[in-house]
Design a protein around this motif. Sequence first.
Motif, PDB file in Angstrom:
ATOM      1  N   CYS A  32       2.213   4.279   1.394  1.00  0.00           N
ATOM      2  CA  CYS A  32       0.969   3.567   1.717  1.00  0.00           C
ATOM      3  C   CYS A  32       1.090   2.840   3.054  1.00  0.00           C
ATOM      4  O   CYS A  32       2.173   2.400   3.436  1.00  0.00           O
ATOM      5  CB  CYS A  32       0.659   2.525   0.647  1.00  0.00           C
ATOM      6  N   GLN A  33      -0.041   2.697   3.718  1.00  0.00           N
ATOM      7  CA  GLN A  33      -0.077   1.837   4.888  1.00  0.00           C
ATOM      8  C   GLN A  33       0.079   0.405   4.391  1.00  0.00           C
ATOM      9  O   GLN A  33      -0.584   0.013   3.423  1.00  0.00           O
ATOM     10  CB  GLN A  33      -1.413   1.985   5.628  1.00  0.00           C
ATOM     11  N   SER A  35      -1.108  -2.354   5.240  1.00  0.00           N
ATOM     12  CA  SER A  35      -2.364  -3.115   5.146  1.00  0.00           C
ATOM     13  C   SER A  35      -3.198  -2.716   3.930  1.00  0.00           C
ATOM     14  O   SER A  35      -4.096  -3.460   3.523  1.00  0.00           O
ATOM     15  CB  SER A  35      -3.189  -2.932   6.415  1.00  0.00           C
ATOM     16  N   GLU A  36      -2.908  -1.562   3.341  1.00  0.00           N
ATOM     17  CA  GLU A  36      -3.657  -1.068   2.193  1.00  0.00           C
ATOM     18  C   GLU A  36      -2.822  -0.966   0.915  1.00  0.00           C
ATOM     19  O   GLU A  36      -3.338  -0.562  -0.125  1.00  0.00           O
ATOM     20  CB  GLU A  36      -4.249   0.310   2.513  1.00  0.00           C
TER      21      GLU A  36
END
Length: 79
Positions: A32-33, A35-36
Amino acid sequence: MLNSGNCTDCTTCGSCQQTLNVDTPNLFCMNCQPSEAPCIKACRQNAIEVLGGAITINGEKCNRCGDCVEVCPINVIKI
Protein backbone atom coordinates in the motif's frame (compact mmCIF):
# COMPACT_ATOMS: atom_id res chain seq x y z
CA MET A 1 5.60 -22.42 -4.67
CA LEU A 2 8.30 -21.30 -2.25
CA ASN A 3 11.88 -22.12 -3.12
CA SER A 4 13.30 -22.85 0.32
CA GLY A 5 16.77 -21.89 -0.91
CA ASN A 6 15.52 -18.31 -1.25
CA CYS A 7 13.90 -18.16 2.19
CA THR A 8 15.12 -15.39 4.48
CA ASP A 9 12.96 -16.45 7.45
CA CYS A 10 10.94 -13.23 7.16
CA THR A 11 7.66 -15.14 7.84
CA THR A 12 5.62 -12.53 5.96
CA CYS A 13 4.83 -14.48 2.78
CA GLY A 14 2.78 -17.13 4.53
CA SER A 15 4.37 -19.91 2.46
CA CYS A 16 6.73 -21.23 5.09
CA GLN A 17 6.35 -22.93 8.43
CA GLN A 18 8.65 -20.62 10.40
CA THR A 19 7.65 -19.94 13.99
CA LEU A 20 6.96 -16.30 14.63
CA ASN A 21 8.66 -14.54 17.51
CA VAL A 22 5.57 -13.51 19.46
CA ASP A 23 7.48 -10.76 21.26
CA THR A 24 8.22 -8.88 18.04
CA PRO A 25 5.43 -7.76 15.68
CA ASN A 26 6.39 -8.58 12.12
CA LEU A 27 5.87 -6.32 9.12
CA PHE A 28 7.89 -5.08 6.16
CA CYS A 29 5.35 -4.22 3.50
CA MET A 30 5.34 -2.20 0.30
CA ASN A 31 1.89 -3.17 -0.95
CA CYS A 32 0.00 0.00 0.00
CA GLN A 33 0.97 3.61 -0.45
CA PRO A 34 1.72 4.90 3.06
CA SER A 35 -0.79 7.73 2.67
CA GLU A 36 -3.53 5.18 1.96
CA ALA A 37 -2.43 2.23 4.12
CA PRO A 38 -5.36 1.02 6.25
CA CYS A 39 -3.00 -0.37 8.90
CA ILE A 40 -1.44 3.04 9.52
CA LYS A 41 -4.89 4.61 9.79
CA ALA A 42 -6.11 1.88 12.16
CA CYS A 43 -3.17 2.02 14.59
CA ARG A 44 -4.13 4.06 17.65
CA GLN A 45 -0.60 3.74 19.07
CA ASN A 46 1.09 5.25 15.98
CA ALA A 47 3.24 2.13 15.97
CA ILE A 48 3.05 1.58 12.23
CA GLU A 49 5.68 3.67 10.53
CA VAL A 50 7.23 4.19 7.12
CA LEU A 51 10.88 3.28 6.83
CA GLY A 52 12.57 3.78 3.46
CA GLY A 53 9.23 3.49 1.66
CA ALA A 54 8.23 0.27 3.46
CA ILE A 55 5.57 0.05 6.13
CA THR A 56 6.92 -1.40 9.38
CA ILE A 57 5.81 -1.89 12.98
CA ASN A 58 7.67 -0.17 15.79
CA GLY A 59 7.72 -2.95 18.38
CA GLU A 60 8.32 -0.50 21.22
CA LYS A 61 5.08 1.36 20.47
CA CYS A 62 2.90 -1.60 19.48
CA ASN A 63 0.49 -2.88 22.15
CA ARG A 64 -0.51 -5.88 19.97
CA CYS A 65 -4.18 -4.93 19.83
CA GLY A 66 -4.58 -6.46 16.35
CA ASP A 67 -6.49 -3.56 14.78
CA CYS A 68 -3.96 -3.45 11.94
CA VAL A 69 -4.28 -7.19 11.34
CA GLU A 70 -8.02 -6.86 10.81
CA VAL A 71 -7.71 -4.16 8.12
CA CYS A 72 -4.70 -5.42 6.16
CA PRO A 73 -5.92 -6.06 2.58
CA ILE A 74 -3.28 -8.75 1.93
CA ASN A 75 -3.11 -10.37 5.40
CA VAL A 76 0.64 -9.99 5.93
CA ILE A 77 0.67 -8.47 9.41
CA LYS A 78 1.64 -10.91 12.12
CA ILE A 79 1.21 -9.90 15.75
